[in-house]
Design an enzyme around this catalytic site. Structure first.
Site: not given
Length: 297
Positions: A68-69
């Site tokens: 997840l960024d």
């Protein structure tokens, strides 16, 4: 009593096995969050410590099932023990996001953390315009991944190469799946999307492509992953104050019913990941007797 308690916690920690979910906040990368989780668990169990004398060698396996960024928040699926072998299935499963896009600005990272590379007018874009093009981005479509991504070239992440200032060619468009896509809110220049998609899909690319389709440009302002596989942000994602051995043990028991029984027996294969990141940390704790009979690690 404290020694017995720590030894019991260490034994319990090493016996944990399965898949659960944590709530990732904005800021840290998925790997950094995994390290933070690992450190909290090891500290709680007093590992390593002189009292921890169960075996010559113990290994704590922990990993996450899909990056997840750092600028994003939401559900991050974590495997512990034998659960790390179940993580590959999380990569290809469906995911759901709430994304806030900003019209009129393009950035090099396709989100608000990057440098603005282009600005275009958006004042004539209406809610109907956005709703009218969403069908083009639904179903089985082709998508070009962002240059700033965890995808690799010659063993190195594209984002790492970009940060070094190296010239990086875009990866070719690849097939991805969007199960559902709807506009939740439009308050120019901001628009909110609810997206359910398959593995390998990039929300940043979607928002950028929507901006281009509207003869403008756009980037992601906020991104929240609300669901990954059967795990939801509201029901299953443990906040950091619940990252304890007992809370995770309870979560593993609760989440075991969410997964098909055959997953526990399935062996993960690296080639199944289709270039997506599967991050696993293997922490090996070795004990040797020192001069004062103190266990050293």
């Amino acid at each position: 009593e404290a020694r017995v308690s720590k030894a019991a916690l260490a034994t319990k920690l090493l016996s944990l096995s399965g898949v659960f979910a944590v709530h990732k906040p904005k800021g840290p990368t998925s790997a950094e969050l995994l390290n933070r989780l690992k450190e909290k668990l090891l500290a709680e169990a007093g590992m390593p410590s002189p009292e921890w004398t169960k075996r010559k060698k113990q290994t704590l396996k922990i990993g996450h099932g899909g990056t997840l960024d750092s600028a994003a928040r939401g559900v991050l699926v974590v495997g512990i023990g034998r659960g790390t072998k179940m993580l590959t299935s999380m990569l290809s499963g469906s995911k759901r996001y709430i994304a806030i896009g900003e019209l009129g600005k393009a950035t090099d990272t396709l989100d608000s953390t990057g440098k603005v590379t282009e600005e275009k007018p958006y004042d004539k874009i209406t809610q109907e315009d956005i709703e009218g093009i969403l069908q083009k981005f639904t179903g089985n479509i082709m998508q070009v991944p962002p240059l700033y991504s965890a995808l690799k070239k010659d063993g190195q992440r594209l984002s790492t190469l970009m940060k070094r200032g190296e010239v990086v060619e875009a990866k070719p468009a690849r097939p991805v799946t969007v199960y559902s896509l709807s506009l939740q809110k439009f308050q120019p220049p901001f628009f909110t999307l609810d997206v359910e998609c398959g593995g390998g899909f990039y929300i940043r690319s979607l928002v950028s492509d929507i901006g281009k389709e509207l003869s403008s440009c756009a980037n992601v302002l906020e991104l929240t992953r609300t669901k990954q596989g059967p795990f939801t942000l509201e029901e299953h994602a443990l906040p950091e104050d619940k990252w304890t051995i007992d809370d995770i043990a309870q979560s593993l028991e609760h989440c075991s019913s969410l997964l098909p029984a055959e997953l526990a027996l399935k062996k993960s294969k690296p080639e199944d990941s289709n270039e997506q990141v599967l991050s696993c940390e293997y922490i090996t704790l070795s004990e040797t007797k020192g001069e004062d009979d103190v266990i050293k690690t």
